[in-house]
Motif scaffolding. Sequence first.
Motif, PDB file in Angstrom:
ATOM      1  N   UNK A  55     -52.075  42.245  49.297  1.00  0.00           N
ATOM      2  CA  UNK A  55     -51.853  41.611  50.363  1.00  0.00           C
ATOM      3  C   UNK A  55     -51.739  40.104  50.070  1.00  0.00           C
ATOM      4  N   UNK A  56     -50.607  39.808  49.335  1.00  0.00           N
ATOM      5  CA  UNK A  56     -50.485  38.731  49.602  1.00  0.00           C
ATOM      6  C   UNK A  56     -48.674  38.971  50.300  1.00  0.00           C
ATOM      7  N   UNK A  57     -48.149  40.367  49.811  1.00  0.00           N
ATOM      8  CA  UNK A  57     -46.702  40.636  50.726  1.00  0.00           C
ATOM      9  C   UNK A  57     -47.420  40.522  52.404  1.00  0.00           C
ATOM     10  N   UNK A  58     -48.583  40.925  52.595  1.00  0.00           N
ATOM     11  CA  UNK A  58     -49.250  40.482  54.180  1.00  0.00           C
ATOM     12  C   UNK A  58     -48.698  39.325  54.406  1.00  0.00           C
ATOM     13  N   UNK A  59     -48.800  38.249  54.113  1.00  0.00           N
ATOM     14  CA  UNK A  59     -48.866  36.829  54.579  1.00  0.00           C
ATOM     15  C   UNK A  59     -46.836  36.182  53.689  1.00  0.00           C
ATOM     16  N   UNK A  60     -46.684  37.100  52.788  1.00  0.00           N
ATOM     17  CA  UNK A  60     -45.053  36.670  53.184  1.00  0.00           C
ATOM     18  C   UNK A  60     -44.398  35.920  54.262  1.00  0.00           C
ATOM     19  N   UNK A  61     -42.881  35.771  53.911  1.00  0.00           N
ATOM     20  CA  UNK A  61     -42.806  35.146  55.096  1.00  0.00           C
ATOM     21  C   UNK A  61     -40.837  35.760  54.915  1.00  0.00           C
ATOM     22  N   UNK A  62     -39.793  36.857  55.781  1.00  0.00           N
ATOM     23  CA  UNK A  62     -38.717  36.315  55.197  1.00  0.00           C
ATOM     24  C   UNK A  62     -37.836  35.366  55.409  1.00  0.00           C
ATOM     25  N   UNK A  63     -37.114  35.971  54.005  1.00  0.00           N
ATOM     26  CA  UNK A  63     -36.401  34.750  53.394  1.00  0.00           C
ATOM     27  C   UNK A  63     -36.142  33.454  54.064  1.00  0.00           C
ATOM     28  N   UNK A  64     -35.822  33.878  55.109  1.00  0.00           N
ATOM     29  CA  UNK A  64     -34.842  32.567  56.772  1.00  0.00           C
ATOM     30  C   UNK A  64     -35.860  32.116  57.096  1.00  0.00           C
TER      31      UNK A  64
END
Length: 98
Positions: A55-64
């Motif tokens: 679930x958390x992975x769905x909330x991450x954003x690209x490192x840029x």
Amino acid sequence: MNQKEVEEKIIENYRGEEKMMILVFAQWCINHNLNPEELYIRAYPNQAANSVLREALELTVPKEEAGEVPDETLLGVLSLFGNDDLAFVVTEEIKKRK
């Protein structure tokens, strides 16, 4: 509030904070080109896949697009939740960078 309601509220707050800790971990991994699920499995090889991590992975954003997550911040958050095994794996990855 009665005792049961207080206990339920405490548990609810803990779960929310735990989700935030997992999100911080996941974003830190993304920011350092690491796979959060692989690191988690290294730390906890006997556990099944972590649905909260997914679930958390769905909330991450690209490192840029992400803000920096300092190593010390992640290690402190992991420590607060007693995730010593995961903190150890993270520390190994930090040492590889340096």
